[in-house]
Design an enzyme around this catalytic site. Structure first.
Site, PDB file in Angstrom:
ATOM      1  N   TYR A   1       1.125   9.558 -11.816  1.00 27.06           N
ATOM      2  CA  TYR A   1       0.732   8.532 -10.589  1.00 27.06           C
ATOM      3  C   TYR A   1       0.015   7.319 -11.451  1.00 27.06           C
ATOM      4  CZ  TYR A   1      -2.585   6.226  -7.310  1.00 27.06           C
ATOM      5  OH  TYR A   1      -3.271   5.349  -6.769  1.00 27.06           O
TER       6      TYR A   1
ATOM      7  N   PHE B   1     -11.316   2.079  -7.370  1.00 26.34           N
ATOM      8  CA  PHE B   1     -11.856   3.117  -7.838  1.00 26.34           C
ATOM      9  C   PHE B   1     -11.716   4.342  -6.523  1.00 26.34           C
ATOM     10  CE2 PHE B   1     -13.451   2.894 -12.317  1.00 26.34           C
ATOM     11  CZ  PHE B   1     -12.717   1.550 -12.281  1.00 26.34           C
TER      12      PHE B   1
ATOM     13  N   PHE C   1       0.795  -1.213   0.230  1.00 27.93           N
ATOM     14  CA  PHE C   1       0.055   0.033   0.227  1.00 27.93           C
ATOM     15  C   PHE C   1       0.828   1.211   0.044  1.00 27.93           C
ATOM     16  CE2 PHE C   1      -2.404  -3.200   1.945  1.00 27.93           C
ATOM     17  CZ  PHE C   1      -3.805  -3.214   1.186  1.00 27.93           C
TER      18      PHE C   1
END
Ligand code: UDP
Length: 334
Positions: A143, A171, A75
């Site tokens: 990104y 999303f 993450f």
């Protein structure tokens, strides 16, 4: 049977901390690896914590040797689209460099399962909505590009070294843990829902709606908001599936339903019972009018069912967290 360990990089961040909580519910032991540059100590509410930097390969090898995780969920990443446009080096250097370090430590220590936090930004401006997983990949900012490059690197690493990975293309992650004690706290905050809640709570003057002339029914942008707890749950379904099949795969993580900025504001008023002060402004550069996932694959293949992703529940949990985060109870405790 001894629980399997999962290494969670960025486990002190928004999605990573919810994933660490979910790890325990899914029968894994989480070990969090985070340098606390963007994450928070208070967000570590599950598992073991190792403070360390992904740029430090030796530290990565140490943590893998010590805890012998079956998999790594990654993450830790810079996440701001706007910042990536003005400072691409930060995104390519850190998001890619650190991940390459991690892969190399994993290969050395023979940790052969990897779950990547990817993004809908790999698709760029969609030519088809809802967006299916096989939609062309055409990221329009550094990104999204850095995540797409990682997907391609991982595909080669699977072919060459047998490192299996699952790409989870998020999303709009939103909402907060049902406890009300864990949620989103970015600095600076750029996301719609926490900013709308700041406006409702009087912590900012107003929320600026970025553009009212989009080709959508009410003229504001439409996004697919998915509750962070539902999002976290898929990571473990995906890991179990990958370990069972021994195959790499990729999934959209959205609900398949989109809400406009105006609909989010209206629902916030209903959930909080308060008026949202709104200013209508210009479009934000690079925002596609409508981003909605074709979301059936994760549901069909992984048996995933989003349980908390109604807009109402997303906003109610985010509001509960927002009130706690800005309370004296929180500041006294942390
Ligand atoms: N948005 C807005 N005002 C804000 C922040 C966001 O109108 O202060 C809009 C933004 O243009 C987008 C949607 O809200 O259409 C969701 O934006 P967010 O930054 O939360 O997530 P993104 O879709 O960019 O990942």
């Amino acid at each position: 049977m001894k629980k399997k360990t999962v290494l969670i990089t960025g486990g002190a961040g928004y999605i990573g901390s919810h994933a660490a909580k979910e790890a325990e519910r899914s029968g894994f032991t989480p070990v969090i690896f985070d340098n606390l540059s963007a994450g928070h100590k208070w967000a570590i509410q599950s598992g073991k914590f190792v403070k360390g930097d992904l740029a430090d390969r030796a530290a990565l090898v140490r943590v893998l040797r010590r805890y012998r995780p079956v998999a790594v969920m990654h993450f830790a990443s810079h996440i701001s689209v706007g910042e990536s446009v003005v400072d691409p080096q930060k995104y390519y250097k850190d998001n890619l460099g650190n991940a390459l370090n991690l892969f190399s430590a994993m290969l050395q220590e023979k940790v052969m399962y990897f779950v990547l936090s990817s993004t809908a930004a790999v698709y760029g401006d969609p030519i088809q909505v809802p967006i299916p997983e096989d939609h062309p990949k055409n990221p329009v900012n550094p990104y999204g590009d850095s995540k797409y490059i990682l997907e391609r690197i991982l595909t080669s690493y699977d072919q060459a070294y047998g490192l299996k990975s699952t790409f989870l293309r998020y999303f709009n992650a939103s909402g907060a843990d049902a406890s009300g004690k864990l949620g989103e706290a970015h600095a600076p905050e750029t996301h719609l829902i926490p900013l709308v809640l700041d406006a409702v709570a009087g912590l900012r003057k107003e929320i600026t709606v970025f553009g009212t002339d989009y080709p959508t029914p009410d003229g504001t942008c439409i996004r697919d908001y998915i509750h962070v707890t539902d999002l976290a749950a898929v990571h473990f379904l995906a890991l179990k599936h990958m370990m069972k099949t021994g195959k790499s795969d990729f999934f959209n993580l959205g609900t398949g339903k989109g809400y406009s900025v105006k609909e989010v504001i209206d629902e916030t008023e209903r959930v909080t019972g308060l008026k949202v002060p709104v200013k209508y402004g210009l479009r934000r550069a690079g925002d596609p009018p409508r981003l909605v996932a074709e979301s059936k694959k994760a549901q069909k293949v992984l048996g995933w069912k989003p349980k908390q992703s109604s807009l109402k529940t997303i906003l109610a949990t985010a509001w509960k967290w927002h009130q706690y985060f800005h309370s004296s109870a929180f500041s006294q405790k942390h």
